[in-house]
Write an enzyme that holds these catalytic residues in place. Structure first.
Site, mmCIF file in Angstrom:
data_model
loop_
_atom_site.group_PDB
_atom_site.id
_atom_site.type_symbol
_atom_site.label_atom_id
_atom_site.label_comp_id
_atom_site.label_asym_id
_atom_site.label_seq_id
_atom_site.Cartn_x
_atom_site.Cartn_y
_atom_site.Cartn_z
ATOM 1 N N HIS A 4 0.863 -5.376 -10.300
ATOM 2 C CA HIS A 4 0.216 -4.064 -10.127
ATOM 3 C C HIS A 4 1.160 -2.944 -9.757
ATOM 4 C CE1 HIS A 4 -4.132 -4.896 -10.346
ATOM 5 N NE2 HIS A 4 -3.781 -6.116 -9.999
ATOM 6 N N LYS A 42 -7.413 9.793 -4.378
ATOM 7 C CA LYS A 42 -6.689 8.534 -4.512
ATOM 8 C C LYS A 42 -5.935 8.326 -3.208
ATOM 9 C CE LYS A 42 -4.560 10.416 -8.114
ATOM 10 N NZ LYS A 42 -4.669 9.394 -9.111
ATOM 11 N N ARG A 43 -5.257 7.180 -3.049
ATOM 12 C CA ARG A 43 -4.461 6.999 -1.846
ATOM 13 C C ARG A 43 -3.388 8.092 -1.754
ATOM 14 N NH1 ARG A 43 -5.481 2.543 1.746
ATOM 15 N NH2 ARG A 43 -3.447 3.090 2.617
ATOM 16 N N LYS A 64 2.449 9.668 -5.891
ATOM 17 C CA LYS A 64 1.250 10.231 -6.529
ATOM 18 C C LYS A 64 1.301 11.759 -6.521
ATOM 19 C CE LYS A 64 -1.648 6.237 -5.279
ATOM 20 N NZ LYS A 64 -2.140 5.642 -6.530
ATOM 21 N N THR A 116 -7.124 4.065 -12.081
ATOM 22 C CA THR A 116 -8.465 3.857 -12.636
ATOM 23 C C THR A 116 -9.346 5.060 -12.300
ATOM 24 O OG1 THR A 116 -8.975 2.550 -10.665
ATOM 25 C CG2 THR A 116 -8.529 1.337 -12.700
ATOM 26 N N LYS A 168 -12.460 7.024 -14.376
ATOM 27 C CA LYS A 168 -13.790 7.363 -13.835
ATOM 28 C C LYS A 168 -14.062 8.859 -13.982
ATOM 29 C CE LYS A 168 -12.972 3.713 -10.545
ATOM 30 N NZ LYS A 168 -12.302 3.426 -9.272
#
Ligand code: D6G
Length: 842
Positions: free
Chosen positions: A377, A568-569, A574, A675, A679
């Site tokens: 992952h 998100k985290r 990110k 993901t 969504k």
């Protein structure tokens, strides 16, 4: 043949009384609800709390799943098909009630039943705590997979840990993240699960090994002088949608092996007896809240071995109940390791087969490899698990011996392939040399699995080319890609009922089980009526979210502005900080020229940071500071920023349907898949993103013209690492970036503490590892194109419709079918459930 749950109208007429635990008739539902209120909760309706109502309704739903559940398990026991075991340290389920109602197909009936009793279904659903047994994407993926496995009728089980404390609750105090323990089990009862003490498993730790030879000279190893705990399983039903299959999620809780050590207790040392008990139970106490990084703590390794030991004992036990030998285990069981957290399964299965069942090494190895597959992952090195050999050997001495032997044989194979290549051996070895020797869990998984996959096309390529390059040369046939997906049941049907109904009205009700049908929307993309409807639904969803934020947090959001979200985290890769830099640039433009912002925007963030991750927490502090500063500045209009506290599954279900623009802006090459991107797009948001993770495939599917692309490619980022990089270059070249960083450095956003954000400035102007400064200009330019399109509502709506219509590929049903066919060799098993016949009538 799959079939819908039996509606009352099709029940044979000879049945006059439907059992109150099975019937879906509104009258029976009402009786059942009151019955549970009275006999399970001990309350009459007038005295019941909302929590009582939730528990009663959950029990009503669970009752209705039980027959399907029993029939499912019985059918598997009778037919003995190959079963899939999904081993995961995390299952981020969220809430189950509305999902259960949807899978039974009785949401409108239950709504009315509750209404008649003066209750609102939504209020009742709100009472359910999120089952937050996961950090982020990896755990939520596991939950989406369980949903798809059941919906597609695959015989499958989830195995994990029943953490008493899931992911922490995040509150924001003075702009900082503060963590509070999340007590999802605080009410002492979780209506969904059932304990199965008859399947408890003893788990050993520590001790030493004894090697002896039997009378035939065969080596026998015993693991002795251990300390043990007991794993107690709790089963949760996982209902499929539009089918009878109900699968099982079996989570293990650690308990003391004897309630108290009676010897110690009798000797009068009551306190120590209690301490020993607590020490056992601590194993399943808390989820480690780190995402994409590892804290090498003994307790974490204990957790990993604990649940793997329980799962494997359970799986082998079940296998032997239905088969008389272990040789055919690979024909009857597939185990998928969700990242390396369960990678110890390779050594544990070998131990079980050799030490407990007397197999020789070679057949045991063949069985192990034939059964296990591994999903990677992450490419971040701080997230790759490595355990110190010392710690490993102390905690799991027998497993370390087995790992050494696996490695010895493996390195012989490497020697045969590349004779004399010591570097290659060092790179491939299961043991990392150095000051502290370490066990590389990813290498254990790669050697012990017959299949390994990444989670998006780009990520799988990076694994082959880069992270696992040597393994790929050695075992090219083991590598494949399985692009992640999301369940359209939770992530559209359930979370966005308005949009779901509009879609059903256009294309029929088949799409939740066959998401490719969304393609039928594409021809309507130019239809002004559909465009208006889609925009009106989005607006309504934004109003709902604004109302929620107002009620919960007292903050006003303007639903007529563009809702721009990054949920998100919180992690540097990110790049929430890049988003903030753009916001500061807009703020600067608005301060210089009040008319500069052509499109009013609300920037919303939702993100938890690992509690020990300083930079991530500082970025949260900055988001709040920038939001407060802008809110307090009367000169700035049409720009607002809000950090929504405690992002979790149930909050995602509120936010995602209300999003116009989805921020997927990670440094290219670092986000394995994502993901959330799927969504959001599925719910009609447009994406601004880099060519990273699944963004690449989302863009391919929706068409380049319907995706806001910016930034360096993964290759460009990789190339930029060959020579030293400094953010200062971009800073000097780009006047706006300079203004932004200067404003940040000036203390403008933290007047009381001018140096507060200095570490962020230093990182940007230093080696800027995540290349924010490199992508800043291209990101800002791309954001202007977002504004241009938003100013043309018809074109925006058309693009949103096309995004939704082309999301079929990202259903987790597609992902699961690929795993089933290409890795697991799994067949579907249809579950027949005869209609209930009341014994009173026979
Ligand atoms: C679930 C449902 C229950 C069934 C059990 C089987 O709890 O009806 O009896 O699974 O568990 P195993 O016997 O397969 O462990």
């Amino acid at each position: 043949m799959t079939q819908q749950p039996t509606p009352i109208a099709t029940v044979p007429p000879r049945i006059l009384v439907e059992d109150d635990r099975s019937s879906l008739h509104p009258k029976a539902l009402a009786r059942a609800f009151l019955d549970h209120l009275l006999y399970s909760e001990g309350h009459t309706p007038d005295a019941a709390t909302l929590r009582d109502s939730f528990e009663s309704l959950a029990l009503v739903v669970r009752d209705r799943l039980v027959r399907r559940w029993i029939h499912t398990q019985r059918t598997y026991d009778q037919q003995n098909p190959k079963r899939l075991y999904y081993l995961s340290a995390e299952f981020l389920l969220g809430r189950a009630l509305s999902n259960g109602l949807i899978s039974l197909g009785v949401t409108p009936e239950v709504k009315r039943v509750l209404q008649d009793l003066g209750l609102d279904l939504e209020d009742v659903c709100e009472e359910e705590p999120d089952a937050g047994l996961g950090n982020g994407g990896l755990g939520r993926l596991a939950a989406c997979f369980l949903d798809s496995l059941a919906t597609l009728d695959y015989p499958a089980y989830g195995y994990g840990i029943r953490y008493q404390f899931g992911i922490f609750e995040q509150i924001i105090r003075d702009g900082w993240q503060v963590e509070k323990p999340e007590l999802w089990l605080k009410h002492g009862m979780n209506p969904w699960e059932i304990a199965r003490p008859e399947r408890a498993v003893k788990v050993d730790f520590y001790g030493r090994t004894e090697h002896t030879r039997d009378h035939n000279g065969k080596l026998e190893v015993r693991w002795v002088d251990t300390r043990s705990v007991v794993g107690l399983p709790f089963d949760t039903p996982i209902p499929g949608y539009g089918t009878n299959t109900v699968s099982t999620l079996r989570l293990w809780q650690a308990t003391a092996s004897e309630e108290f050590d009676l010897g110690v207790f009798n000797a009068g040392d009551y306190e120590r007896a209690v301490q020993d008990k607590n020490a056992s139970e601590v194993i399943s106490k808390v989820l480690y809240p780190n995402d994409e990084s590892i804290v090498g703590k003994e307790l974490r390794l204990k957790q990993e071995y604990f649940f793997v030991r329980c799962a494997l004992a359970d799986i082998v036990g079940r296998h032997l109940r239905h088969n008389n030998r272990l040789a055919n285990l690979p024909d009857k069981a597939a185990m998928q390791l969700n990242d390396t957290h369960p990678a110890i399964a390779v050594a544990e299965l070998m131990r079980l087969l050799i030490d407990e069942h007397g197999l020789a090494w070679e057949p045991a190895w063949e069985i192990t490899r034939g059964t296990i597959a591994y999903t990677n992952h992450t490419v971040l090195s701080e997230a790759l698990e490595r355990w110190s050999v010392d710690l490993f050997g102390r905690l799991l001495p027998r497993h370390l011996e087995i790992i050494f032997e696996i490695n010895r044989r493996f390195l012989e194979e490497v020697e045969r392939r590349w004779p004399g290549d010591g570097d290659r051996k060092g790179a491939l070895s299961l043991i990392e040399e150095g000051r502290t020797k370490k066990v590389r869990m990813a290498h254990l998984a790669l050697v012990g699995a017959h299949a390994v996959n990444g989670v998006a096309a780009l990520h799988s390529e990076i694994l082959k080319r880069d992270l696992f390059h040597d393994f790929h040369e050695l075992y090219p046939e083991r590598f494949s890609n399985k692009t992640n997906g999301v369940t359209p049941r939770r992530w559209l049907l359930q979370c966005n009922p308005r949009l779901a109904s509009a879609i059903t009205a256009r294309i029929g009700a088949g799409w939740p089980r066959d998401l490719d049908q969304l393609a039928r929307l594409a021809p309507h993309a130019d239809d002004p009526a559909l465009q208006r409807e889609v925009m009106a639904i989005k607006h309504q969803n934004k109003v709902d979210l604004a109302t929620f934020v107002q009620q919960r947090h007292g903050v006003t959001l303007d639903p007529s502005s563009l809702f721009d979200m990054q949920v998100k985290r919180l992690h540097e890769y990110k790049r929430q900080l890049l988003n903030v830099l753009h916001i500061i640039a807009l703020y600067g433009r608005a301060r210089r020229d009040p008319g500069a912002l052509r499109v009013p925007r609300t920037f919303l963030f939702g993100a938890k940071a690992a509690p020990g991750y300083f930079m991530a927490k500082l970025i949260i502090r900055l988001i709040n500071a920038v939001g407060d500063t802008i809110r307090a500045d009367p000169a700035v209009r049409g720009l607002s920023v809000y950090f929504v506290p405690n992002y979790r599954v149930s909050l995602a279900e509120r936010m995602i349907p209300a999003c116009d623009l989805s921020e997927q802006i990670s440094t290219a090459g670092l986000e394995a898949s994502g993901t959330g991107n799927m969504k959001l797009s599925l719910n009609g948001a447009l994406t601004i993103g880099t060519l990273d993770g699944a963004n690449v495939e989302i863009r391919e599917q929706v068409g380049a013209e319907n995706f806001f692309l910016f930034g360096m490619t993964a290759e460009e980022v990789a190339r930029s690492r060959y020579s030293p990089y400094s953010g200062r270059l971009a800073y000097e070249r780009d006047a706006e970036l300079r203004d932004v960083i200067d404003l940040l450095a000036s203390g403008h956003f933290s007047p009381g503490e001018p140096g507060l954000f200095r570490p962020l400035v230093d990182a940007l102007l230093g080696d800027d590892h995540y290349r924010l400064t490199a992508d800043f200009r291209s990101y800002c330019d791309c954001q202007r194109r977002v504004d241009d399109l938003y100013l043309d509502p018809a074109r925006w709506a058309r693009t949103a419709i096309l995004n939704m219509a082309r999301m079929g590929y990202f259903s987790s049903d597609r992902t699961i079918r690929q795993y089933a066919q290409e890795i697991w060799g799994l067949e579907t098993v249809a579950i027949e459930v005869p209609p209930y016949v009341s014994t009173d009538q026979e």
